[in-house]
Scaffold this active site. Sequence first.
Site, mmCIF file in Angstrom:
data_model
loop_
_atom_site.group_PDB
_atom_site.id
_atom_site.type_symbol
_atom_site.label_atom_id
_atom_site.label_comp_id
_atom_site.label_asym_id
_atom_site.label_seq_id
_atom_site.Cartn_x
_atom_site.Cartn_y
_atom_site.Cartn_z
ATOM 1 N N GLN A 128 0.831 -1.205 0.000
ATOM 2 C CA GLN A 128 0.000 0.000 0.000
ATOM 3 C C GLN A 128 0.865 1.255 0.000
ATOM 4 O O GLN A 128 0.351 2.358 -0.192
ATOM 5 C CB GLN A 128 -0.888 0.016 1.250
ATOM 6 C CG GLN A 128 -1.801 -1.179 1.356
ATOM 7 C CD GLN A 128 -2.332 -1.332 2.768
ATOM 8 O OE1 GLN A 128 -3.289 -0.656 3.149
ATOM 9 N NE2 GLN A 128 -1.722 -2.196 3.552
ATOM 10 N N ASN A 129 2.156 1.096 0.243
ATOM 11 C CA ASN A 129 3.044 2.244 0.397
ATOM 12 C C ASN A 129 3.344 2.897 -0.950
ATOM 13 O O ASN A 129 3.447 2.225 -1.974
ATOM 14 C CB ASN A 129 4.345 1.813 1.072
ATOM 15 C CG ASN A 129 4.099 1.249 2.463
ATOM 16 O OD1 ASN A 129 3.074 1.533 3.078
ATOM 17 N ND2 ASN A 129 5.016 0.456 2.955
ATOM 18 N N HIS A 146 -1.256 1.347 -4.675
ATOM 19 C CA HIS A 146 -1.601 2.761 -4.555
ATOM 20 C C HIS A 146 -0.660 3.661 -5.345
ATOM 21 O O HIS A 146 -0.774 4.889 -5.258
ATOM 22 C CB HIS A 146 -1.593 3.188 -3.087
ATOM 23 C CG HIS A 146 -2.679 2.567 -2.281
ATOM 24 N ND1 HIS A 146 -2.658 2.499 -0.894
ATOM 25 C CD2 HIS A 146 -3.835 1.950 -2.647
ATOM 26 C CE1 HIS A 146 -3.741 1.874 -0.462
ATOM 27 N NE2 HIS A 146 -4.472 1.536 -1.503
ATOM 28 N N CYS A 175 3.115 20.768 -16.138
ATOM 29 C CA CYS A 175 3.599 19.943 -17.240
ATOM 30 C C CYS A 175 4.502 20.777 -18.160
ATOM 31 O O CYS A 175 4.104 21.881 -18.571
ATOM 32 C CB CYS A 175 2.410 19.390 -18.021
ATOM 33 S SG CYS A 175 2.867 18.497 -19.519
ATOM 34 N N GLY A 216 3.042 -4.934 8.911
ATOM 35 C CA GLY A 216 2.911 -3.507 9.192
ATOM 36 C C GLY A 216 1.709 -2.829 8.576
ATOM 37 O O GLY A 216 1.783 -1.670 8.180
ATOM 38 N N THR A 217 0.586 -3.530 8.499
ATOM 39 C CA THR A 217 -0.621 -2.932 7.940
ATOM 40 C C THR A 217 -1.822 -3.222 8.830
ATOM 41 O O THR A 217 -1.933 -4.308 9.401
ATOM 42 C CB THR A 217 -0.900 -3.435 6.508
ATOM 43 O OG1 THR A 217 -2.189 -2.974 6.092
ATOM 44 C CG2 THR A 217 -0.847 -4.950 6.408
ATOM 45 N N ASN A 242 3.162 -7.237 13.297
ATOM 46 C CA ASN A 242 2.516 -5.967 13.607
ATOM 47 C C ASN A 242 2.523 -5.782 15.126
ATOM 48 O O ASN A 242 2.044 -6.675 15.844
ATOM 49 C CB ASN A 242 1.075 -5.958 13.081
ATOM 50 C CG ASN A 242 0.511 -4.569 12.966
ATOM 51 O OD1 ASN A 242 0.795 -3.696 13.779
ATOM 52 N ND2 ASN A 242 -0.306 -4.340 11.950
ATOM 53 N N PRO A 243 3.058 -4.667 15.626
ATOM 54 C CA PRO A 243 3.063 -4.468 17.088
ATOM 55 C C PRO A 243 1.662 -4.411 17.695
ATOM 56 O O PRO A 243 1.478 -4.713 18.879
ATOM 57 C CB PRO A 243 3.786 -3.129 17.260
ATOM 58 C CG PRO A 243 4.571 -2.942 16.006
ATOM 59 C CD PRO A 243 3.755 -3.590 14.927
ATOM 60 N N ALA A 260 8.550 -4.392 11.985
ATOM 61 C CA ALA A 260 8.717 -5.180 10.768
ATOM 62 C C ALA A 260 10.163 -5.558 10.491
ATOM 63 O O ALA A 260 10.468 -6.737 10.233
ATOM 64 C CB ALA A 260 8.151 -4.401 9.582
#
Length: 280
Positions: A128-129, A146, A175, A216-217, A242-243, A260
């Site tokens: 997703q990053n 993404h 542009c 991590g998500t 994941n914490p 991670a």
Amino acid sequence: MSGEQVPLNGSAGNALTFTESDSVAVDRAVDVLTSCRSLLFITGAGISADSGLPTYRGIGGLYDVDLPEDGLPIEEILSGRMIRREPELTWKYLIQIANAARGAQPNRGHQVIAEMERHFERVWTLTQNVDGFHRAAGTQNLIEIHGDLHDILCTDCGWRQHVGDYDAIEFPPTCPQCRRIVRPDVVLFGELLPPAKVQQLFAQCRRGFDAVFSVGTSSVFPYIAEPVRQTRMRGRPTIEINPGESAISPWIDIRLTLRAAPALDAIWTRYCQRRGVNLP
């Protein structure tokens, strides 16, 4: 399990002190890897947090406030509608995000995934990053669902360019061909996912994976949680790093409540030691 501290050596020889339960979870993840030929990694902001990048929300998040200074929810500022209506406002916050990542580099977590891709028969990464760290670390089989904040394009004439950072571009960037304001090639709030990337994800999920790692998500988006659910339904192992708790934590077979980078490094180091694999 007791809370006894157990030293784990990382690939660089650094002593990583995990609890006994952490060490057991690492061993269980290594056991899974020894019988795998295909893997899927699903990554979120947590893996890049170890590079010093803030998450957008939560403790220490870039927008860990009720409203940004302009008085609008960040989800509205960073939306497709806003960049069409007031591109200067959206670009103001995009540059804030870019500045928060200034000087950051891929970390050991990104490197481990790239090394695993070269070792196992079939490894894919769904991220997703938008920081581009997986690609910079050497990952090839990558679905940046993404997009990448470093890719900018003109929606009018089709001009596009990859930039290392935003330092050298004017504000708001225009542009060079038609002088329209450009945008990053990322999915903003309220926009649809790129169909080609969705189809690529579906094609790989139809083939299935021997195991899936969620790293991590928070897994709040259905297209992030669904591959984990499918893997679980097929009776294949699911591993979460994941914490904190996430939307998929109840479905997970092995949970490592760790950051991670050290978790991935410990798993990969112990796997290589067990299998006699030479680390890079």
